[in-house]
Design a protein around this motif. Structure first.
Motif, PDB file in Angstrom:
ATOM      1  N   SER A 267       0.300  -1.178   0.000  1.00 15.07           N
ATOM      2  CA  SER A 267       0.059   0.444   0.263  1.00 15.07           C
ATOM      3  C   SER A 267       1.193   1.534   0.301  1.00 15.07           C
ATOM      4  CB  SER A 267      -0.560   0.131   0.908  1.00 15.07           C
ATOM      5  OG  SER A 267       0.229  -0.034   2.548  1.00 15.07           O
ATOM      6  N   ASP A 268       2.423   1.093   0.251  1.00 13.84           N
ATOM      7  CA  ASP A 268       3.248   2.483   0.530  1.00 13.84           C
ATOM      8  C   ASP A 268       4.440   1.682  -0.077  1.00 13.84           C
ATOM      9  OD1 ASP A 268       1.975   4.922   1.745  1.00 13.84           O
ATOM     10  OD2 ASP A 268       1.001   3.325   3.346  1.00 13.84           O
ATOM     11  N   THR A 308      -0.817   0.074   8.418  1.00 17.39           N
ATOM     12  CA  THR A 308      -2.589   0.837   8.830  1.00 17.39           C
ATOM     13  C   THR A 308      -1.870   1.463   9.595  1.00 17.39           C
ATOM     14  OG1 THR A 308      -2.080  -0.961  10.440  1.00 17.39           O
ATOM     15  CG2 THR A 308      -3.694  -1.492   8.450  1.00 17.39           C
ATOM     16  N   PRO A 309      -2.749   2.171  10.505  1.00 18.53           N
ATOM     17  CA  PRO A 309      -2.292   3.490  11.275  1.00 18.53           C
ATOM     18  C   PRO A 309      -1.528   2.901  12.460  1.00 18.53           C
ATOM     19  CG  PRO A 309      -4.863   3.348  11.539  1.00 18.53           C
ATOM     20  CD  PRO A 309      -4.063   2.092  10.617  1.00 18.53           C
ATOM     21  N   ILE A 314       1.795  -8.374   6.776  1.00 18.95           N
ATOM     22  CA  ILE A 314       2.188  -8.778   6.037  1.00 18.95           C
ATOM     23  C   ILE A 314       1.586 -10.476   5.647  1.00 18.95           C
ATOM     24  CG2 ILE A 314       5.001  -9.328   4.922  1.00 18.95           C
ATOM     25  CD1 ILE A 314       6.145  -7.624   6.980  1.00 18.95           C
ATOM     26  N   THR A 315       0.637 -10.241   4.348  1.00 17.88           N
ATOM     27  CA  THR A 315       0.418 -11.405   4.414  1.00 17.88           C
ATOM     28  C   THR A 315       1.089 -12.343   2.770  1.00 17.88           C
ATOM     29  OG1 THR A 315      -1.812 -10.563   5.168  1.00 17.88           O
ATOM     30  CG2 THR A 315      -1.947 -12.489   4.043  1.00 17.88           C
ATOM     31  N   VAL A 316       1.057 -13.698   2.874  1.00 13.57           N
ATOM     32  CA  VAL A 316       2.054 -14.806   1.993  1.00 13.57           C
ATOM     33  C   VAL A 316       0.839 -15.453   2.260  1.00 13.57           C
ATOM     34  CG1 VAL A 316       3.841 -15.894   1.688  1.00 13.57           C
ATOM     35  CG2 VAL A 316       4.079 -14.078   2.562  1.00 13.57           C
ATOM     36  N   SER A 317       0.201 -15.215   0.317  1.00 12.51           N
ATOM     37  CA  SER A 317      -0.844 -16.169   0.386  1.00 12.51           C
ATOM     38  C   SER A 317      -0.554 -17.337  -0.973  1.00 12.51           C
ATOM     39  CB  SER A 317      -2.227 -15.933  -0.194  1.00 12.51           C
ATOM     40  OG  SER A 317      -2.364 -14.898   0.660  1.00 12.51           O
ATOM     41  N   ASP A 318      -0.792 -18.742  -0.936  1.00 17.11           N
ATOM     42  CA  ASP A 318      -1.095 -19.109  -1.873  1.00 17.11           C
ATOM     43  C   ASP A 318      -1.726 -19.852  -2.338  1.00 17.11           C
ATOM     44  OD1 ASP A 318      -1.306 -22.276  -0.212  1.00 17.11           O
ATOM     45  OD2 ASP A 318       0.386 -21.539   0.646  1.00 17.11           O
ATOM     46  N   THR A 319      -1.446 -21.005  -3.415  1.00 20.51           N
ATOM     47  CA  THR A 319      -2.727 -22.016  -3.623  1.00 20.51           C
ATOM     48  C   THR A 319      -2.224 -22.998  -3.250  1.00 20.51           C
ATOM     49  OG1 THR A 319      -2.542 -22.143  -5.886  1.00 20.51           O
ATOM     50  CG2 THR A 319      -3.271 -20.205  -5.337  1.00 20.51           C
ATOM     51  N   GLY A 320      -1.524 -23.616  -2.716  1.00 23.83           N
ATOM     52  CA  GLY A 320      -1.747 -24.671  -2.241  1.00 23.83           C
ATOM     53  C   GLY A 320      -2.365 -25.751  -1.377  1.00 23.83           C
ATOM     54  N   LYS A 321      -1.842 -27.090  -0.772  1.00 27.88           N
ATOM     55  CA  LYS A 321      -2.943 -28.069  -0.090  1.00 27.88           C
ATOM     56  C   LYS A 321      -4.194 -27.643   0.702  1.00 27.88           C
ATOM     57  CE  LYS A 321       1.210 -30.213   1.876  1.00 27.88           C
ATOM     58  NZ  LYS A 321       2.342 -31.623   1.860  1.00 27.88           N
TER      59      LYS A 321
END
Length: 382
Positions: A267-268, A308-309, A314-321
Motif C-alpha cells: 500500500s506504500d 495501517t495506523p 504482511i500476508t503471504v498467500s498461496d494456492t497450495g494444498k
C-alpha cells in the motif's frame, strides 16, 4: 553422554524412591487406621458395660463412673436399639435431623455396614445393641493418604518440569552451538569465493555471470550472519520493511519454478519499523519456501504489505494444498512437519524471530484444504 546417563539414572532412582514413599504412606496410614478403629471398638465396649451398669443399678448403686463414661463420649456417633430393632436413643448425631425417624434409620443402616454392634445383656435375657459409626477423626484419616499422594504427584510433576526444561535448555544450547559452528565453517569457503570472483573479474569474464555469483556469495554471507545471531539478542534498527521484504521476495522468485506466478503488492513504498534485516528476511524466505512446497512448485503466490495506523500487516498467500484448522497452532511447534523431508524448524524459528525478537505476531490467517493458505505477520510501526 555421561550427563544424560546420570540424568536417566537419577530419574529412575527418583521414581523408585517415590514408589517406596507411596507404599510406606499407604501402609502406615492403614496401620494407624486399624489401630484407631480397634481403640474405638474398645471404647464402645466399655460404653456398653457402662450402659449395662446403669440399667442394672438400684437406689443404693454408685452410678457416677458409668454415667461419666457415657457422657464423655463426644466423638463417636451411636444408636442404641432394643432386641426388636426399635431405636431407644441416639448420640453424637445432628440434633435437629435426629427428630426425623427416617434420618435415624438411614444412619443406623450406615452403622450396620461400618461396624459390628456391641451386645448388652440385662438380667441374663433382655438384650440391647449399640451400633456406631467411625468418628470424624477416623473418617479424616481415610482421606489422609489421598492428600499425601496428591502432594507427591505435585512434587513429581515439579521434578518432571525441571528435567524437561533442563533438557530443552540443553537442546537449545546444542542447536545454538551447531548454528554458530555452521556460520564459522561457511566463512572459510566464502573468503575463497571472493578471491575467485576477483580473479574472474581480472580475466574479464562476462559481467552477468560474475554478478549472479556475487549475489549468491552475498546470500551465503547473509546465511552465515543469520546463523551467528542464533542464541543472542539481535539488534533492531529502523528499516524500510517494504524494501527488506521485496529483496527476499525477488531473490526466491528468480530462483523458483517458472510455473509459479509471483505477485507483490504494497500500500506504500516506504513503511518503517524496527527490525533486524537479516533475521526478518529469513522469516519471509521461510514463508515463501513453505508456500512453494505446498503448491508442489506450481500455482500462484501473493505477498501483500498493508500499512495501517498502528500495524504493518504482511500476508503471504498461496494456492497450495492447505492446512487443517486443527493444525493451525501445532505447525509452529519445533519438529512438526508434514513434509517427507525437513526437520520442522522453519515455522518455529520464524515464530521465535517475529514474536520473541520483534514483539510481533505470526499466525495462519486462513486456510482451506485444496485451495491454499495465508500466513500473516503483524509488526508495530514506528
Amino acid at each position: 553422554m555421561k550427563i544424560l546417563s546420570n540424568t536417566f539414572l537419577f530419574k529412575r532412582i527418583t521414581i523408585l524412591v517415590s514408589f517406596v514413599i507411596v507404599t510406606l504412606i499407604l501402609w502406615n496410614t492403614f496401620t494407624i487406621f486399624q489401630k484407631f478403629k480397634y481403640e474405638e471398638r474398645i471404647r464402645m465396649e466399655i460404653l456398653g458395660e457402662a450402659q449395662k451398669e446403669l440399667s442394672n443399678a438400684n437406689l443404693n448403686s454408685n452410678i457416677a463412673l458409668p454415667d461419666k463414661i457415657i457422657t464423655t463420649n463426644k466423638s463417636i456417633p451411636l444408636i442404641l436399639v432394643d432386641d426388636k430393632g426399635e431405636i431407644i436413643y441416639a448420640n453424637n448425631l445432628d440434633s435437629i435431623k435426629s427428630l426425623n425417624p427416617k434420618y435415624l434409620q438411614k444412619q443406623l443402616a450406615i452403622m450396620k455396614v461400618q461396624n459390628q454392634p456391641i451386645e448388652i445383656i440385662y438380667n441374663g435375657k433382655n438384650k440391647q445393641f449399640i451400633y456406631y459409626k467411625n468418628s470424624d477423626l477416623l473418617n479424616k484419616l481415610t482421606y489422609y493418604p489421598l492428600a499425601l499422594i496428591l502432594i507427591l504427584i505435585l512434587f513429581l510433576g515439579v521434578i518432571y518440569l525441571f528435567f524437561s526444561s533442563n533438557k530443552a535448555a540443553e537442546t537449545n544450547k546444542l542447536w545454538t552451538g551447531m548454528a554458530k559452528e555452521t556460520a564459522h565453517q561457511i566463512g572459510t569457503p566464502l573468503s575463497s569465493l571472493l578471491g575467485w570472483i576477483a580473479i574472474l573479474k581480472m580475466e574479464k569474464v562476462d559481467e552477468t555471470y560474475i554478478h549472479e555469483i556475487e549475489k549468491d556469495v552475498h546470500r551465503l554471507n547473509t546465511i552465515a550472519n543469520r546463523f551467528s545471531k542464533i542464541g543472542s539478542t539481535p539488534e533492531l534498527k529502523k528499516e524500510n520493511i517494504v524494501e527488506i521484504t521485496k529483496q527476499a521476495f525477488d531473490y526466491l522468485e528468480s530462483r523458483s519454478s517458472k510455473q509459479i506466478a509471483f505477485s507483490f503488492y504494497s500500500s506504500d513504498n516506504n513503511i518503517y519499523t524496527k527490525v533486524n534485516e537479516e533475521l526478518f528476511g529469513w522469516v519471509i524466505e521461510n514463508l515463501i519456501k513453505n508456500a512453494i512446497d505446498a503448491m508442489l512448485r506450481k500455482g500462484e503466490l501473493i505477498l501483500t504489505i498493508e500499512n495501517t495506523p498502528k500495524k504493518v500487516k504482511i500476508t503471504v498467500s498461496d494456492t497450495g494444498k492447505g492446512i487443517p484448522k486443527k493444525l493451525f497452532k501445532q505447525i509452529f511447534k519445533p519438529g512438526f512437519t508434514t513434509k517427507k523431508r525437513g526437520w520442522g524448524l522453519g515455522l518455529s524459528l520464524s515464530k521465535r524471530i517475529v514474536e520473541d525478537y520483534h514483539n510481533g505476531k505470526i499466525f495462519v490467517k486462513k486456510s482451506e484444504l485444496g485451495k491454499g493458505t495465508s500466513f500473516q505477520i503483524l509488526l508495530d510501526k514506528i
